[in-house]
Design an enzyme around this catalytic site. Structure first.
Site, PDB file in Angstrom:
ATOM      1  N   ASN A  33      96.480  -1.069 -27.316  1.00 36.88           N
ATOM      2  CA  ASN A  33      96.801  -0.969 -25.885  1.00 36.88           C
ATOM      3  C   ASN A  33      95.709  -0.633 -25.003  1.00 36.88           C
ATOM      4  OD1 ASN A  33      96.752   1.647 -27.436  1.00 36.88           O
ATOM      5  ND2 ASN A  33      98.330   2.456 -26.201  1.00 36.88           N
TER       6      ASN A  33
ATOM      7  N   ASP B 272      98.275   9.279 -34.828  1.00 36.96           N
ATOM      8  CA  ASP B 272      98.659   8.739 -33.542  1.00 36.96           C
ATOM      9  C   ASP B 272      97.601   9.675 -32.591  1.00 36.96           C
ATOM     10  OD1 ASP B 272      99.706   7.737 -31.407  1.00 36.96           O
ATOM     11  OD2 ASP B 272     101.646   8.673 -31.459  1.00 36.96           O
TER      12      ASP B 272
ATOM     13  N   GLY C 192     100.951  12.037 -25.440  1.00 33.26           N
ATOM     14  CA  GLY C 192     100.052  12.131 -26.462  1.00 33.26           C
ATOM     15  C   GLY C 192      99.214  13.335 -26.690  1.00 33.26           C
TER      16      GLY C 192
ATOM     17  N   HIS D 207     104.952   6.309 -36.395  1.00 33.71           N
ATOM     18  CA  HIS D 207     105.531   7.799 -36.110  1.00 33.71           C
ATOM     19  C   HIS D 207     106.906   7.991 -36.136  1.00 33.71           C
ATOM     20  CE1 HIS D 207     105.760   5.369 -32.315  1.00 33.71           C
ATOM     21  NE2 HIS D 207     104.500   5.636 -32.125  1.00 33.71           N
TER      22      HIS D 207
ATOM     23  N   HIS E 248     106.186   0.546 -32.702  1.00 29.02           N
ATOM     24  CA  HIS E 248     106.796   1.706 -31.966  1.00 29.02           C
ATOM     25  C   HIS E 248     107.952   1.451 -31.666  1.00 29.02           C
ATOM     26  CE1 HIS E 248     105.771   4.618 -28.655  1.00 29.02           C
ATOM     27  NE2 HIS E 248     107.010   4.026 -28.159  1.00 29.02           N
TER      28      HIS E 248
END
Length: 424
Positions: free
Chosen positions: A90, A301, A320, A228, A175
């Protein structure tokens, strides 16, 4: 020129042994007692491990390098004892063509001080329903595909992507997020969202997409990996799928193991992550899932942001937290020293298990002839986590200020020291 790491407790083949490691050039030459070399590194009282593996990091390179880049991200990894990482796609532009992928792989190798494996995207630009040239991406260096940061909303798109990933023997790492159910929330649905007056995120945003994807994975036989994982129901779904023979694996982050929404002291953006911190029952299920093998590995992550993006309210701040530099110490201190995990288990989740899960060769183990990717940790003395010690551009973590055991003393990649603590 040879180097011997002497007197350490060495993690090898799932066991902890007292041995020396002789490094010659880029490789391990011998593991035995009473070895000698041109240079000696004394690891007495220290833990000597294969370099740790973290298959979920965000290096923001290219396009957002004010947050992080491949060099600073890899320095942060080395500071945490990691020698192999998997970088998410990303970035800007998304490496969704073989040409862009090749360029990224080349830049990762040029800038990185650790081994940087590169994900390709599941879909073009991560926002469309167009499947890229997986064959070309793999040939250019992609080791897996993921749209991390975004869930694949269209079931038909995911079905086609899984078919293509299976054809090309690529792991598809998802995700899991249904945007309609996510509904632009910022914190786990529950008491704390109400008390802090913040928009909630239902766990259904994660669990419904995992349920959908598991049925598609069963049909396509793709290796489906859940990024995650964060909720009790998600763990139960994966456990059931594994029992039915579906080719599914998953990871959990340190912060979801260490924290719950009850630990959020106020409207503090350092506690804003996606998926969000869940409740105590979810945390307990994650720990149990690791211990019984439902969850295959731990991945950080690592998601650095500029300070301006993590100030103000959780409602408007970026999702994040960073993780490369705090993961091992926090988990060793809070789980191994308290008797919840064994040291061998923790090391396995950071070495053997990710290597096996993603079929990685020549990483995650110590043996003669293998690359000299080695980390040394001090598990007997506590150190304070300080912002000024971070190698990452990002300092967005709630763990700053904690005292932990398990600080990295030295990290070696291909026989070269890429991190060494001051005074060592």
């Amino acid at each position: 020129m040879t180097t011997v790491i002497k007197n350490g407790t060495v993690y090898q083949n799932g066991q902890l042994i007292h041995a020396d490691i002789l490094v010659a050039g880029k490789k391990i030459k011998a593991i035995a007692i009473h070895l000698s070399g041109d240079k000696t590194i004394d690891a007495k009282g220290k833990l000597v491990s294969p370099g740790l593996i973290d298959l979920h990091v965000h290096y923001r390179d290219p396009g957002q390098t004010y947050k992080e880049d491949s060099h600073t991200g890899s320095l942060a990894a080395a500071h945490g004892g990691f020698t192999t990482v998997g970088a998410m796609p990303n970035v800007t532009p998304v490496p969704d063509t073989p040409e862009l992928m090749q360029k990224m792989v080349n830049e990762n190798q040029r800038k990185g001080v650790v081994h940087i494996l590169q994900y390709g995207p599941i879909t073009k630009n991560e926002t469309t329903d167009i499947i890229p040239d997986y064959f070309g991406l793999k040939k250019a260096g992609a080791f897996a595909v993921s749209n991390d940061g975004k869930g694949v909303q269209n079931a038909e798109t995911m079905y086609l992507a899984m078919q293509k990933a299976k054809e090309n023997n690529l792991v598809l790492a998802e995700h899991a997020q249904d945007d309609a159910l996510f509904n632009q929330g910022v914190i786990n649905e529950g008491k704390w969202a109400q008390e802090l007056n913040l928009k909630p995120i239902t766990e259904l945003a994660e669990t419904t997409q995992i349920a959908r994807d598991l049925l598609l994975a069963q049909k396509t036989c793709v290796h489906y990996h859940v990024c995650h994982i964060s909720s009790k129901v998600s763990v139960e779904l994966v456990r059931l799928a594994k029992a039915k023979g579906i080719n599914v694996t998953c990871e959990v982050t340190p912060h979801h193991l260490l924290l719950t929404d009850e630990d959020i002291p106020k409207d503090d953006p350092n506690y804003k992550m996606n998926p969000p911190l869940r409740n105590k029952k979810d945390q307990t299920a994650l720990i149990k899932g690791l211990l019984d093998g439902t969850i295959d590995m731990i991945a950080t992550d690592h998601a650095p942001h500029a300070k301006k993006e993590k100030t103000g309210s959780m409602q408007s701040a970026a999702f994040g937290i960073t993780g490369s530099e705090t993961a091992f110490g926090e988990l060793y201190t809070n789980f191994v020293r308290t008797g919840i995990f064994t040291l061998r288990q923790l090391l396995g989740w950071f070495t053997d298990k990710p290597a096996k899960t993603f079929a990685l060769k020549n990483v995650g183990h110590l043996e003669p002839g293998a690359p000299a990717d080695i980390a040394i940790f001090d598990i007997n003395h506590a150190v304070k986590i300080k912002e000024e010690d971070y190698q990452s551009k990002g300092v967005n973590t709630p763990f700053t200020g904690d005292e932990v055991y398990g600080a990295t003393v030295l990290t070696m990649v291909n026989g070269e020291i890429v991190y060494q603590r001051d005074g060592q």
